[in-house]
Design an enzyme around this catalytic site. Structure first.
Site, PDB file in Angstrom:
ATOM      1  CD1 TRP A 120      42.026   5.773  96.371  1.00 26.60           C
ATOM      2  CD2 TRP A 120      40.785   3.971  95.928  1.00 26.60           C
ATOM      3  NE1 TRP A 120      40.715   6.170  96.300  1.00 26.60           N
ATOM      4  CE2 TRP A 120      39.935   5.100  96.031  1.00 26.60           C
ATOM      5  CE3 TRP A 120      40.226   2.725  95.661  1.00 26.60           C
ATOM      6  CZ2 TRP A 120      38.544   5.000  95.858  1.00 26.60           C
ATOM      7  CZ3 TRP A 120      38.846   2.630  95.496  1.00 26.60           C
ATOM      8  CH2 TRP A 120      38.030   3.765  95.590  1.00 26.60           C
ATOM      9  CG  ASP A 187      45.391   3.648  91.165  1.00 28.84           C
ATOM     10  OD1 ASP A 187      44.992   4.444  90.294  1.00 28.84           O
ATOM     11  OD2 ASP A 187      44.698   3.279  92.136  1.00 28.84           O
ATOM     12  CE  LYS A 211      38.111   9.019  91.331  1.00 31.79           C
ATOM     13  NZ  LYS A 211      39.028   8.004  91.796  1.00 31.79           N
TER      14      LYS A 211
HETATM   15  C1  LIG Z   1      38.848   6.628  92.442  1.00 28.47           C
HETATM   16  C2  LIG Z   1      40.065   5.812  92.568  1.00 28.47           C
HETATM   17  C3  LIG Z   1      40.050   4.419  92.392  1.00 28.47           C
HETATM   18  C4  LIG Z   1      38.773   3.649  92.110  1.00 28.47           C
HETATM   19  O1  LIG Z   1      38.240   4.012  90.895  1.00 28.47           O
HETATM   20  P1  LIG Z   1      36.916   3.315  90.299  1.00 28.47           P
HETATM   21  O2  LIG Z   1      36.875   3.863  88.923  1.00 28.47           O
HETATM   22  O3  LIG Z   1      35.781   3.765  91.155  1.00 28.47           O
HETATM   23  O4  LIG Z   1      37.126   1.857  90.349  1.00 28.47           O
HETATM   24  C5  LIG Z   1      41.239   3.739  92.496  1.00 28.47           C
HETATM   25  N1  LIG Z   1      42.389   4.379  92.750  1.00 28.47           N
HETATM   26  C6  LIG Z   1      42.441   5.720  92.936  1.00 28.47           C
HETATM   27  C7  LIG Z   1      43.754   6.371  93.215  1.00 28.47           C
HETATM   28  C8  LIG Z   1      41.289   6.463  92.846  1.00 28.47           C
HETATM   29  O5  LIG Z   1      41.337   7.798  93.019  1.00 28.47           O
END
Ligand SMILES: *Cc1c(COP(=O)(O)O)cnc(C)c1O
Length: 374
Positions: A120, A187, A211
């Site tokens: 990511w 993030d 998540k």
């Molecule tokens: C799942 C995830 C993403 C991407 O998320 P989307 O909602 O599918 O764009 C980005 N960063 C991390 C750390 C993730 O777990």
């Protein structure tokens, strides 16, 4: 019984012990059963309106209460004052990979600094480089087994970190950054509100809801106002200030996701972040201890100090044994244990809503499987 597995829909015989589904999905993921019950009870008639939140105007008094209530719960949870803006956005964390540099990466500033601890972070850097100058100041690739011990940055437009890498499984054991000189943007999609967080170390935190916080479709962004004010004039939907000024009601927000996330936040508040952090550590310990007990069969992907409490990423000695374990898990009602398609192996996601009993059941299976195949 029809259960979704990573490769599509497949039906399989449920063993006699499988009375409940144990969902280890990396996201969208399990939600607290008590919240799901409330959603079911209020879905057709939201508090006597005889309308569903799914059918309600985002300009209605009822929805105004829902969105401001969700925001208020988050402010209480993290003790956020007026110096923080809370935004309810769409486009997933993936849009943030572009939106962050669009707003904060100016030509007059030094390049942005990205610490890459997994897939990511790598994607976030690639998106930033389309907008402006950005450097990888630390890169754990291509294996992504670790996190840096320190991140000392003299100057940068901002520092970008991924607190938990959902695919490869490294998580920072603690916050090793500050926002004193360079604003830190995180993030935190897969570990936000899974344990206490020192908000003062950040200038911005973003997380996709699916998540750990609620249904897909909602991205939370917490932005310190001094950073927010630094934004560049860009197209209105991408400009954070547009959404800040409109209280995230500039256009139609993901109403249902905001409603459910509000209830999940209340559920988190009732347990407290400290209690949740302890419970999450205990759950991860159960699974890692079972894996560590049979090193001839199992190998955990990240190095010990960077092992994620949220996503346990591991392999077995052979792909055949991995397939066999997945099958035995499914027979016991354990689903979504297959690793991400980019690295294979297995992955057990143990987000907030996953109860200790599910982690214990998985640990028991891992131990039993090792006795038979170790
Ligand atoms: C799942 C995830 C993403 C991407 O998320 P989307 O909602 O599918 O764009 C980005 N960063 C991390 C750390 C993730 O777990």
């Amino acid at each position: 019984m029809l259960v979704r597995a990573s490769e599509g829909y497949l039906s399989f015989p449920m063993g006699p012990a499988a009375t409940t589904i144990m969902n280890f999905s990396a996201g969208p993921a399990m939600l607290p059963p008590s919240v799901m019950d409330r959603v079911a009870a209020e879905l057709r008639d939201y508090r006597g309106t005889r309308m569903s939140v799914l059918e309600m105007s985002h300009r209605s008094v009822e929805f105004e209460e829902i969105i401001r209530g969700t925001e208020a719960t988050l402010r209480r949870l993290l003790d956020l004052g007026d110096d923080w803006s809370i935004l309810f956005l769409q486009g997933g964390a993936s849009l943030q990979f572009s939106q962050v540099p669009m707003n904060f990466l100016e030509d007059s500033l030094p390049p942005a600094a990205y610490a890459i601890t997994g897939e990511w972070g790598r994607k976030a850097l690639a998106a930033a480089r389309i907008i402006g100058e950005a450097d990888a100041i630390w890169d754990g690739g291509p294996e992504y087994r670790s996190t840096p011990h320190s991140l000392e940055i003299e100057e940068a437009a901002y520092l970008h970190v991924t607190t938990n890498e959902t695919i490869h499984g490294p998580q920072y054991p603690q916050e090793i950054w500050s926002s004193d000189h360079v604003p830190t943007i995180a993030d935190a999609s897969s570990d936000f509100l899974s344990r206490p967080i020192e908000v003062s170390r950040y200038a911005m935190i973003y997380a996709g809801a699916q998540k750990n916080l609620g249904p897909a479709g909602l991205t939370l962004a917490l932005i310190r106002r001094d950073l927010l004010d630094r934004g560049r004039a860009i197209s209105p939907m991408l400009d954070y200030r547009t959404h800040d000024k409109a209280g995230s009601l500039y256009n139609t927000p993901p109403c249902f996701s905001i409603w459910v996330t509000g209830m999940v936040l209340e559920w988190i508040e009732a347990q407290g972040l400290t209690g949740l952090g302890e419970a999450n550590t205990a759950k991860a310990d159960l699974v890692y201890n079972a894996l560590d007990a049979s090193p001839e069969l199992y190998s955990v992907h990240p190095e010990p100090r960077s092992r994620s409490l949220m996503n346990v990423v591991f392999r077995l000695r052979t792909p055949e044994l991995e397939a066999q374990l997945l099958l035995e898990g499914r027979e016991k009602g354990m689903v979504e244990l297959k690793g991400h398609r980019s690295i294979g192996g297995l992955r057990a996601s143990l987000y907030n809503a996953v109860p200790t009993s599910h982690a214990q059941a998985l640990a028991d299976l891992l131990g039993d499987f090792a006795r038979r195949h170790g």
